[in-house]
Design a protein around this motif. Structure first.
Motif, PDB file in Angstrom:
ATOM      1  N   GLN A  95      -9.560   9.323  -6.702  1.00 35.70           N
ATOM      2  CA  GLN A  95     -10.176   8.446  -5.710  1.00 35.70           C
ATOM      3  C   GLN A  95      -9.836   8.965  -4.322  1.00 35.70           C
ATOM      4  OE1 GLN A  95      -8.734   4.390  -5.746  1.00 35.70           O
ATOM      5  NE2 GLN A  95     -10.380   3.625  -4.444  1.00 35.70           N
ATOM      6  N   LYS A 140     -17.221  -3.092  -6.145  1.00 34.44           N
ATOM      7  CA  LYS A 140     -17.514  -1.756  -6.655  1.00 34.44           C
ATOM      8  C   LYS A 140     -18.969  -1.708  -7.104  1.00 34.44           C
ATOM      9  CE  LYS A 140     -12.933  -0.295  -8.197  1.00 34.44           C
ATOM     10  NZ  LYS A 140     -12.028  -0.153  -9.346  1.00 34.44           N
ATOM     11  N   SER A 180     -14.467   3.984  -0.486  1.00 33.82           N
ATOM     12  CA  SER A 180     -13.919   5.106  -1.239  1.00 33.82           C
ATOM     13  C   SER A 180     -14.831   5.487  -2.401  1.00 33.82           C
ATOM     14  CB  SER A 180     -12.524   4.771  -1.776  1.00 33.82           C
ATOM     15  OG  SER A 180     -12.560   3.664  -2.659  1.00 33.82           O
ATOM     16  N   LEU A 207     -14.784   7.071  -6.398  1.00 32.45           N
ATOM     17  CA  LEU A 207     -13.969   7.261  -7.586  1.00 32.45           C
ATOM     18  C   LEU A 207     -14.691   8.158  -8.585  1.00 32.45           C
ATOM     19  CD1 LEU A 207     -13.682   3.945  -6.747  1.00 32.45           C
ATOM     20  CD2 LEU A 207     -11.849   4.171  -8.418  1.00 32.45           C
TER      21      LEU A 207
END
Length: 267
Positions: free
Chosen positions: A138, A208, A157, A159
């Motif tokens: 990540q 997410k 971010s 991943l």
């Protein structure tokens, strides 16, 4: 002995000003770092009650290298994927603060962070989580604004999941994570000494999305935090979905955490 006491007190006061209490988010990391030359130990338990009770225990060590760099090392144990508790794996985290604009009772900071995990678990969840579920990497950015007693922070971010140890393939390979956190210093009204108990209230949005798929979620996670003598921290939080279209473990989870900090551990 006297020199050691004064160094310890100086470290505590440094921590108060370097990492303002209302920035010590429970479910995310701010752009600010912990005090330089300090060590933090966290013991955390998270879990859910439906369809049956499952929980994960996390042991984490955090080291403040200097005012720009801090690192974490974490070990995980849970019964999420089997009937009994067992060791799942480890992760490592590093954060570099590359920008800071500070003034009286306010500052703005930005940092880059990276995380890597090595986990041994069957993978059937659509969420990519490096906190005991997935082997992966990540990387992202976080920005934090402090104004008097209020601190607001946001992160973005990417991943990437890999095969878990044991040959378990991930359901998804790519994910985007995002957070928006706010913290408010409720007590003390005015700092007079490091022995005062801090009480902080938090509200965090945690989300997410899996690119190219209709899989996403956004949770809200209110929390309360107590800091005693500037060294002992207790966090209580519960996260619940605002919207959810993803199979995952993190849905409707409580969090209980105890953290202890040691200052000026090396020259």
């Amino acid at each position: 002995m006297t020199k050691y006491i004064w160094l310890t007190l100086a470290g505590m006061l440094t921590a108060l000003f370097q990492a303002s209490a209302q920035e010590l988010y429970v479910n995310s990391e701010p752009a600010s770092n912990m005090a330089a030359k300090s060590l933090g130990i966290r013991l955390e338990n998270q879990g859910y009650f439906k369809p049956d009770y499952r929980n994960r225990t996390t042991l984490e060590a955090m080291l403040g290298i200097n005012k720009y760099i801090m690192v974490h090392g974490t070990a995980y144990m849970s019964d999420f994927y089997q009937d009994k508790q067992r060791f799942e794996g480890v992760s490592a985290y590093a954060k570099y603060r590359f920008y800071s604009a500070d003034s009286v009772q306010r500052h703005f900071r930005m940092a880059a962070f990276a995380k890597a995990s090595s986990i041994r678990n069957v993978q059937y969840n659509q969420e990519i989580s490096l906190e005991g579920d997935n082997t992966g990497l990540q990387g992202g950015l976080v920005a934090t604004q402090l104004v008097h007693k209020l601190a607001v922070s946001g992160s973005l971010s990417y991943l990437r999941a890999f095969e878990n140890r044991g040959g378990y393939e991930p359901v998804n390979r790519n994910s985007i994570a995002y957070t928006l956190s706010a913290g408010y210093l409720l007590f003390p009204k005015k700092y007079t000494n490091y022995e005062q108990t801090n009480i902080n209230l938090y509200a965090e949005l945690l989300g997410k999305s899996n690119p190219g798929k209709a899989q996403y979620y956004v949770d809200i996670a209110p929390a309360i935090q107590f800091i005693f003598n500037s060294v002992l921290r207790v966090d209580l939080s519960y996260r619940t979905p605002l919207t959810n279209r993803m199979l995952r473990n993190t849905q409707n989870m409580y969090l209980v955490r105890v953290e202890y900090n040691l200052f000026n551990i090396f020259n």
